[in-house]
Design a protein around this motif. Structure first.
Motif, PDB file in Angstrom:
ATOM      1  N   ALA A  25      -1.126  14.387   0.896  1.00  0.00           N
ATOM      2  CA  ALA A  25      -0.590  15.136  -0.109  1.00  0.00           C
ATOM      3  C   ALA A  25       0.407  13.693  -0.303  1.00  0.00           C
ATOM      4  N   THR A  26       0.746  12.478  -0.634  1.00  0.00           N
ATOM      5  CA  THR A  26       1.420  11.184  -1.640  1.00  0.00           C
ATOM      6  C   THR A  26       0.033  11.047  -1.564  1.00  0.00           C
ATOM      7  N   VAL A  27      -1.222  10.608  -0.801  1.00  0.00           N
ATOM      8  CA  VAL A  27      -2.285  10.233  -1.383  1.00  0.00           C
ATOM      9  C   VAL A  27      -2.876  11.005  -2.216  1.00  0.00           C
ATOM     10  N   GLN A  28      -3.122  12.196  -2.510  1.00  0.00           N
ATOM     11  CA  GLN A  28      -3.463  13.104  -3.370  1.00  0.00           C
ATOM     12  C   GLN A  28      -2.712  12.960  -4.846  1.00  0.00           C
ATOM     13  N   SER A  29      -1.856  12.570  -4.552  1.00  0.00           N
ATOM     14  CA  SER A  29      -0.720  12.446  -5.400  1.00  0.00           C
ATOM     15  C   SER A  29      -1.263  10.930  -6.263  1.00  0.00           C
ATOM     16  N   TRP A  30      -1.302   9.975  -5.490  1.00  0.00           N
ATOM     17  CA  TRP A  30      -1.926   8.707  -6.065  1.00  0.00           C
ATOM     18  C   TRP A  30      -2.795   8.417  -6.595  1.00  0.00           C
ATOM     19  N   VAL A  31      -4.097   9.958  -6.349  1.00  0.00           N
ATOM     20  CA  VAL A  31      -5.104   9.487  -6.864  1.00  0.00           C
ATOM     21  C   VAL A  31      -5.138  10.435  -7.935  1.00  0.00           C
ATOM     22  N   ASP A  32      -4.600  11.561  -8.633  1.00  0.00           N
ATOM     23  CA  ASP A  32      -4.369  12.279  -9.713  1.00  0.00           C
ATOM     24  C   ASP A  32      -3.327  11.133 -10.236  1.00  0.00           C
ATOM     25  N   GLU A  33      -2.776  10.725  -9.862  1.00  0.00           N
ATOM     26  CA  GLU A  33      -1.894   9.732 -11.301  1.00  0.00           C
ATOM     27  C   GLU A  33      -3.495   8.249 -11.172  1.00  0.00           C
ATOM     28  N   TYR A  34      -3.757   8.513 -10.872  1.00  0.00           N
ATOM     29  CA  TYR A  34      -4.731   6.729 -11.057  1.00  0.00           C
ATOM     30  C   TYR A  34      -5.561   7.263 -12.270  1.00  0.00           C
ATOM     31  N   LEU A  35      -6.272   9.325 -12.072  1.00  0.00           N
ATOM     32  CA  LEU A  35      -7.067   9.515 -12.475  1.00  0.00           C
ATOM     33  C   LEU A  35      -6.731   9.747 -14.058  1.00  0.00           C
ATOM     34  N   THR A  36      -5.319  10.542 -13.860  1.00  0.00           N
ATOM     35  CA  THR A  36      -4.592  10.904 -15.618  1.00  0.00           C
ATOM     36  C   THR A  36      -4.648   9.021 -16.195  1.00  0.00           C
ATOM     37  N   THR A  37      -4.481   8.128 -15.348  1.00  0.00           N
ATOM     38  CA  THR A  37      -4.597   6.617 -16.397  1.00  0.00           C
ATOM     39  C   THR A  37      -6.132   6.355 -16.209  1.00  0.00           C
ATOM     40  N   HIS A  38      -6.649   6.416 -16.014  1.00  0.00           N
ATOM     41  CA  HIS A  38      -8.317   6.288 -15.789  1.00  0.00           C
ATOM     42  C   HIS A  38      -9.222   6.822 -16.377  1.00  0.00           C
ATOM     43  N   MET A 116     -10.340   2.283  -7.911  1.00  0.00           N
ATOM     44  CA  MET A 116      -9.171   3.105  -7.583  1.00  0.00           C
ATOM     45  C   MET A 116      -9.055   2.549  -6.287  1.00  0.00           C
ATOM     46  N   CYS A 117     -10.021   1.530  -5.596  1.00  0.00           N
ATOM     47  CA  CYS A 117      -9.268   0.982  -4.332  1.00  0.00           C
ATOM     48  C   CYS A 117      -8.115   0.213  -4.525  1.00  0.00           C
ATOM     49  N   ALA A 118      -8.292  -0.345  -5.660  1.00  0.00           N
ATOM     50  CA  ALA A 118      -7.507  -1.864  -5.640  1.00  0.00           C
ATOM     51  C   ALA A 118      -6.285  -1.201  -6.245  1.00  0.00           C
ATOM     52  N   TYR A 119      -5.749   0.542  -6.715  1.00  0.00           N
ATOM     53  CA  TYR A 119      -4.664   1.533  -6.853  1.00  0.00           C
ATOM     54  C   TYR A 119      -3.782   1.436  -5.642  1.00  0.00           C
ATOM     55  N   LEU A 120      -5.260   2.131  -5.102  1.00  0.00           N
ATOM     56  CA  LEU A 120      -4.209   3.072  -3.703  1.00  0.00           C
ATOM     57  C   LEU A 120      -3.889   1.545  -2.306  1.00  0.00           C
ATOM     58  N   GLN A 121      -4.254   0.346  -2.927  1.00  0.00           N
ATOM     59  CA  GLN A 121      -3.698  -0.678  -1.799  1.00  0.00           C
ATOM     60  C   GLN A 121      -2.105  -1.257  -2.325  1.00  0.00           C
ATOM     61  N   GLU A 122      -2.412  -1.669  -3.538  1.00  0.00           N
ATOM     62  CA  GLU A 122      -1.276  -1.943  -4.326  1.00  0.00           C
ATOM     63  C   GLU A 122      -0.022  -0.892  -4.227  1.00  0.00           C
ATOM     64  N   ARG A 123      -0.250   0.622  -4.354  1.00  0.00           N
ATOM     65  CA  ARG A 123       0.707   1.625  -4.071  1.00  0.00           C
ATOM     66  C   ARG A 123       1.185   1.279  -2.650  1.00  0.00           C
ATOM     67  N   THR A 124       0.188   1.771  -1.545  1.00  0.00           N
ATOM     68  CA  THR A 124       0.357   0.894   0.114  1.00  0.00           C
ATOM     69  C   THR A 124       1.622   0.015   0.293  1.00  0.00           C
ATOM     70  N   LEU A 125       0.715  -0.994  -0.529  1.00  0.00           N
ATOM     71  CA  LEU A 125       1.793  -2.229  -0.326  1.00  0.00           C
ATOM     72  C   LEU A 125       3.194  -1.511  -0.959  1.00  0.00           C
ATOM     73  N   ALA A 126       3.125  -1.167  -2.092  1.00  0.00           N
ATOM     74  CA  ALA A 126       4.337  -0.736  -2.879  1.00  0.00           C
ATOM     75  C   ALA A 126       5.216  -0.546  -1.927  1.00  0.00           C
ATOM     76  N   ALA A 127       4.964   0.885  -1.053  1.00  0.00           N
ATOM     77  CA  ALA A 127       5.860   2.049  -0.644  1.00  0.00           C
ATOM     78  C   ALA A 127       6.202   1.243   1.424  1.00  0.00           C
ATOM     79  N   VAL A 128       5.385   0.206   1.368  1.00  0.00           N
ATOM     80  CA  VAL A 128       5.477  -0.715   2.599  1.00  0.00           C
ATOM     81  C   VAL A 128       6.538  -0.886   2.342  1.00  0.00           C
ATOM     82  N   ALA A 129       6.438  -1.809   1.640  1.00  0.00           N
ATOM     83  CA  ALA A 129       7.868  -2.867   1.102  1.00  0.00           C
ATOM     84  C   ALA A 129       9.305  -2.094   0.919  1.00  0.00           C
ATOM     85  N   GLU A 130       9.323  -0.782   0.130  1.00  0.00           N
ATOM     86  CA  GLU A 130       9.959  -0.119   0.479  1.00  0.00           C
ATOM     87  C   GLU A 130      10.672   0.438   1.758  1.00  0.00           C
ATOM     88  N   LEU A 131      10.328   0.902   2.681  1.00  0.00           N
ATOM     89  CA  LEU A 131       9.610   0.895   3.968  1.00  0.00           C
ATOM     90  C   LEU A 131      10.610  -0.398   4.644  1.00  0.00           C
TER      91      LEU A 131
END
Length: 133
Positions: A25-38, A116-131
């Motif tokens: 679900a999280t990855v799908q939301s990130w992909v959807d957001e990426y595709l909407t903006t790209h 897309m790979c770079a975007y997923l990496q950025e989102r993941t690192l932000a999520a890890v930093a929040e945790l």
């Protein structure tokens, strides 16, 4: 420290089992957001359950190339330094030929996958930093 950079040891002590950033679900939301903006990235993307096992580390992104039937997917791999999104190209049974426009489309697809790979990496690192504690 630049955005998206983990400090040494930042990930090593965290509980990998509690990482919701890789759920389908999280990855799908990130992909959807990426595709909407790209919208210029004209690739077909599907998010699947990795190994078809639902859970906190299950999101895998499958990308269809327009000019090659190579199975291509983006997935997070984890080591002691943290999660890293990588692109996997499955082996092909045989080669294929492309003319100049076909090579250009393939190059465009590969660029879209890289972004897309770079975007997923950025989102993941932000999520890890929040945790992080």
């Amino acid at each position: 420290m630049p955005f998206g950079t983990l400090r040494p040891g930042q990930y090593a002590g965290m509980n990998r089992g509690s990482m919701p950033y890789r759920s389908k679900a999280t990855v799908q939301s990130w992909v959807d957001e990426y595709l909407t903006t790209h919208t210029e990235d004209a690739v077909v993307v599907t998010v699947l359950e990795k190994d078809f096992t639902p859970g906190p580390e299950s999101g895998m992104v499958v990308v269809s190339l327009r000019n090659a039937s190579t199975v291509t997917y983006i997935q997070a791999v984890v080591d002691d330094s943290g999660p890293h999104w990588v692109v996997t190209f499955e082996p092909r049974a045989e080669g294929f030929d492309l003319d100049a426009p076909g090579v250009a489309r393939l190059a465009s697809d590969l660029g879209a996958i890289a972004r897309m790979c770079a975007y997923l990496q950025e989102r993941t690192l932000a999520a890890v930093a929040e945790l992080a504690p």
